[in-house]
Every structure is written in structure tokens, then in C-alpha cells.
Design a protein around this motif. Structure first.
Motif, mmCIF file in Angstrom:
data_model
loop_
_atom_site.group_PDB
_atom_site.id
_atom_site.type_symbol
_atom_site.label_atom_id
_atom_site.label_comp_id
_atom_site.label_asym_id
_atom_site.label_seq_id
_atom_site.Cartn_x
_atom_site.Cartn_y
_atom_site.Cartn_z
ATOM 1 N N VAL A 56 0.830 -1.200 0.000
ATOM 2 C CA VAL A 56 0.000 0.000 0.000
ATOM 3 C C VAL A 56 0.868 1.255 0.000
ATOM 4 C CG1 VAL A 56 -1.749 1.300 1.269
ATOM 5 C CG2 VAL A 56 -1.912 -1.188 1.118
ATOM 6 N N LEU A 57 1.948 1.242 0.790
ATOM 7 C CA LEU A 57 2.857 2.387 0.808
ATOM 8 C C LEU A 57 3.430 2.662 -0.575
ATOM 9 C CD1 LEU A 57 5.126 2.233 3.997
ATOM 10 C CD2 LEU A 57 3.368 3.911 3.409
ATOM 11 N N ALA A 58 3.838 1.595 -1.256
ATOM 12 C CA ALA A 58 4.393 1.754 -2.598
ATOM 13 C C ALA A 58 3.371 2.362 -3.550
ATOM 14 C CB ALA A 58 4.881 0.410 -3.126
ATOM 15 N N MET A 59 2.112 1.928 -3.434
ATOM 16 C CA MET A 59 1.078 2.455 -4.315
ATOM 17 C C MET A 59 0.761 3.915 -4.005
ATOM 18 S SD MET A 59 0.539 0.261 -6.517
ATOM 19 C CE MET A 59 -0.739 1.267 -7.286
ATOM 20 N N LEU A 60 0.811 4.302 -2.731
ATOM 21 C CA LEU A 60 0.597 5.704 -2.387
ATOM 22 C C LEU A 60 1.690 6.579 -3.003
ATOM 23 C CD1 LEU A 60 -0.519 5.462 1.365
ATOM 24 C CD2 LEU A 60 -1.944 5.656 -0.681
ATOM 25 N N GLY A 61 2.928 6.056 -3.004
ATOM 26 C CA GLY A 61 4.011 6.776 -3.652
ATOM 27 C C GLY A 61 3.824 6.851 -5.155
ATOM 28 N N TYR A 62 3.394 5.751 -5.749
ATOM 29 C CA TYR A 62 3.143 5.710 -7.193
ATOM 30 C C TYR A 62 2.080 6.736 -7.587
ATOM 31 C CZ TYR A 62 1.556 3.838 -11.690
ATOM 32 O OH TYR A 62 1.193 3.697 -13.004
ATOM 33 N N LEU A 63 1.094 6.929 -6.715
ATOM 34 C CA LEU A 63 0.029 7.891 -6.984
ATOM 35 C C LEU A 63 0.453 9.330 -6.710
ATOM 36 C CD1 LEU A 63 -2.969 5.890 -5.459
ATOM 37 C CD2 LEU A 63 -2.528 6.305 -7.887
ATOM 38 N N GLY A 64 1.651 9.508 -6.139
ATOM 39 C CA GLY A 64 2.177 10.848 -5.939
ATOM 40 C C GLY A 64 1.708 11.555 -4.683
ATOM 41 N N LEU A 65 1.235 10.803 -3.686
ATOM 42 C CA LEU A 65 0.782 11.455 -2.459
ATOM 43 C C LEU A 65 1.955 12.053 -1.688
ATOM 44 C CD1 LEU A 65 -1.744 9.717 -3.157
ATOM 45 C CD2 LEU A 65 -2.130 9.538 -0.701
ATOM 46 N N SER A 66 1.722 13.190 -1.094
ATOM 47 C CA SER A 66 2.740 13.874 -0.303
ATOM 48 C C SER A 66 3.074 13.074 0.942
ATOM 49 C CB SER A 66 2.236 15.258 0.095
ATOM 50 O OG SER A 66 2.997 15.804 1.157
ATOM 51 N N ALA A 67 4.323 13.210 1.396
ATOM 52 C CA ALA A 67 4.742 12.545 2.630
ATOM 53 C C ALA A 67 3.968 13.069 3.832
ATOM 54 C CB ALA A 67 6.237 12.739 2.852
ATOM 55 N N GLU A 68 3.346 14.250 3.698
ATOM 56 C CA GLU A 68 2.576 14.831 4.804
ATOM 57 C C GLU A 68 1.114 14.410 4.768
ATOM 58 O OE1 GLU A 68 4.281 16.385 7.212
ATOM 59 O OE2 GLU A 68 5.907 15.677 5.929
ATOM 60 N N THR A 69 0.763 13.467 3.911
ATOM 61 C CA THR A 69 -0.617 12.981 3.836
ATOM 62 C C THR A 69 -0.994 12.260 5.129
ATOM 63 O OG1 THR A 69 -0.448 12.690 1.439
ATOM 64 C CG2 THR A 69 -2.200 11.482 2.575
ATOM 65 N N PRO A 70 -2.094 12.633 5.768
ATOM 66 C CA PRO A 70 -2.530 11.925 6.987
ATOM 67 C C PRO A 70 -2.979 10.503 6.657
ATOM 68 C CG PRO A 70 -3.588 14.085 6.782
ATOM 69 C CD PRO A 70 -2.955 13.792 5.465
ATOM 70 N N LEU A 71 -2.558 9.562 7.485
ATOM 71 C CA LEU A 71 -2.984 8.170 7.340
ATOM 72 C C LEU A 71 -3.929 7.757 8.456
ATOM 73 C CD1 LEU A 71 0.332 6.360 6.329
ATOM 74 C CD2 LEU A 71 -1.473 7.257 4.846
ATOM 75 N N GLY A 72 -4.129 8.622 9.386
ATOM 76 C CA GLY A 72 -4.994 8.328 10.524
ATOM 77 C C GLY A 72 -4.746 9.375 11.590
ATOM 78 N N GLU A 73 -5.321 9.178 12.731
ATOM 79 C CA GLU A 73 -5.144 10.136 13.824
ATOM 80 C C GLU A 73 -3.693 10.165 14.280
ATOM 81 O OE1 GLU A 73 -7.024 11.138 18.234
ATOM 82 O OE2 GLU A 73 -7.800 9.481 17.021
ATOM 83 N N ASP A 74 -3.063 11.333 14.214
ATOM 84 C CA ASP A 74 -1.668 11.516 14.627
ATOM 85 C C ASP A 74 -0.726 10.589 13.864
ATOM 86 O OD1 ASP A 74 -2.407 13.417 16.560
ATOM 87 O OD2 ASP A 74 -2.880 11.833 17.998
ATOM 88 N N LEU A 75 -1.011 10.348 12.592
ATOM 89 C CA LEU A 75 -0.179 9.458 11.787
ATOM 90 C C LEU A 75 -0.085 9.995 10.365
ATOM 91 C CD1 LEU A 75 1.373 6.747 11.835
ATOM 92 C CD2 LEU A 75 -0.741 5.637 11.084
#
Length: 255
Positions: free
Chosen positions: A27-46
Motif C-alpha cells: 500500500v505504501l508503494a502504491m501511495l508513492g506511485y500515486l504521488g501522495l505527499s509525505a505529509e498525507t494523513p494516514l490516521g489520527e496523529d499518523l
């Protein structure tokens, strides 16, 4: 979908079948492939950056690492080396050399993900200096060998099976599958500007995928078909058609 465990590592959920991942850090690899920013929230305080830091800390050559490295490739450069939690120095150079030593047909999806990883590393290395010349040369040699095997071992229907790296036997063969064919076409298209592959090899593979997909659309069931091979096959057909529309004389594989 993401959570912190007791050791403060970030993982994608494995306890819910409808949201789990087939490969660690997929999933992490796919989020990178989609170009999401490293500051994208993945959950509460994450944040996504927290998951990347966790990935780097627990990186190990002893596990299936293809997707883990793909995720790091999207977010670490220009950083090219780091230290994991066990004090071991890790780097994209070390990964390139480890990959080069691995036997064919090993790793995720019969080694096809290793080829995809090598192709992705070379692509990223064109933008950032994450590899030495020696490592780049090793990856080029690795992919040239793989492409040669695919050309020599392409089956009569244009596809490849699980034993893609081995000469086609005189007797019964491992049948071609969308799974293997789509995986390999994906990386062949990714590095088309770095490696010369006989266009006929790619075209025959695309024709195989296209015919299998049309057969499925016409209602012909295939017990081996699941989401994974469908995604890879559809993606490669779309990419091939897109490249054909944009072809120029400078891209002989698609002119």
C-alpha cells in the motif's frame, strides 16, 4: 487502514481480509506511485512520512523487500543510504547488488517483481544520484539478461508462464498467464527508453493480454484470474496504446 504496533512500527492492517495487502508495504508503494505527499494523513496523529520512517527502520535483506524498496524510492531520494534499527547500514547501492545476486524465478511473483524493482531503481536514478555507476551498470545488465530470457522463452501464444526465465521444454510447458505476462510487460514498457527490446516481443505479449481480456469480457471464466493479474494486464495494454498514440521517430519501439 494503518496503525502503530506496540513497538511504534507503522503497518497496514492485516486482520481485515478486505483491506489487507498481499505484500508487505504494498500500500505504501502504491501511495508513492500515486504521488501522495509525505505529509498525507494516514490516521489520527499518523502521517505517510511516519510509515516511511518505520519502513526504513525495519528494512531487512532477509525478507521479501520488493514493495518496501519501491515505497522508499518514492520518498527517500535524494537520500541514498540509511541505518536500520539493528544498526545495519542500508542503501540503494546495496539493494542493487543484492538483487543482482538473487537467482531467477525467486522472490514475489516468480521473480517478476525483482525486474520491476530494478527498472524502477534505474528510473529514479535518472532523477536523483542514488546509485553509483557500478550499481547502475549491474541493474542494466540484470534487465538486459531478463529481457533476453523473455525474448528467447516467449511462448507461441505471445505470453509467459511461471518458468519465464528458462528455455521452453520440448514436452509439456508451463502455460502462459496474464499474471506473468502483465508483470513483465509492465517493466519492459517502463524502461523502453533505457533498453532496446525487440518491439515484436512486446507487441506479441500485448496481443496475448488483449485477447485474454476480451475473452474474459465475453464471459469466458478463467479459474486462475484474480484482481492482481487483471490490474497488471489492463495497465500494460492501456500504457502500450498510450505510447502508440504519442509515438515519435525517437521511440522506435512504438513508431
Amino acid at each position: 487502514m494503518f496503525y502503530r504496533d506496540a513497538g511504534d512500527d507503522v503497518h497496514a492492517s492485516q486482520d481485515q481480509p478486505d483491506v489487507s495487502e498481499a505484500h508487505a508495504d504494498q500500500v505504501l508503494a502504491m501511495l508513492g506511485y500515486l504521488g501522495l505527499s509525505a505529509e498525507t494523513p494516514l490516521g489520527e496523529d499518523l502521517l505517510l512520512s511516519d510509515a516511511i520512517v518505520s519502513n526504513a527502520k525495519r528494512f531487512s535483506f532477509q525478507k521479501e523487500y520488493e514493495w518496501s524498496v519501491l515505497a522508499l524510492l518514492h520518498y527517500l531520494p535524494p537520500i541514498r543510504q540509511w541505518v536500520n534499527r539493528w544498526g545495519k547500514a542500508c542503501s540503494f547501492d546495496a539493494i542493487a547488488h543484492d538483487l543482482f545476486r538473487r537467482p531467477w524465478d525467486t522472490g514475489a511473483c516468480n521473480g517478476s517483481h525483482l525486474c520491476q524493482l530494478a527498472a524502477s531503481m534505474l528510473n529514479i536514478a535518472e532523477q536523483y544520484e542514488i546509485l553509483t555507476d557500478r550499481s547502475r551498470n549491474k541493474l542494466h545488465a540484470y534487465l538486459a539478461d531478463a529481457a533476453g530470457r523473455l525474448a528467447n522463452n516467449q511462448q507461441a501464444d505471445g505470453g509467459w508462464g511461471r518458468m519465464w526465465s528458462r528455455p521452453i521444454p520440448a514436452g509439456p510447458q508451463s502455460p502462459s498467464t496474464l499474471h506473468m505476462t502483465g508483470h513483465h510487460l509492465e517493466w519492459l514498457l517502463l524502461v523502453r527508453h533505457l533498453h532496446t527490446t525487440n518491439p515484436t516481443v512486446i507487441e506479441r505479449g500485448i496481443d496475448y493480454c488483449r485477447s485474454k481480456l476480451l475473452s474474459l469480457l465475453n464471459g469466458n471464466d478463467d479459474p486462475q484470474i484474480s484482481l492482481c493479474p487483471l490490474v497488471h494486464a489492463v495497465k500494460t495494454v492501456i500504457e502500450f496504446d498510450r505510447l502508440g498514440e504519442e509515438a515519435t521517430d525517437e521511440d522506435p519501439a512504438f513508431s
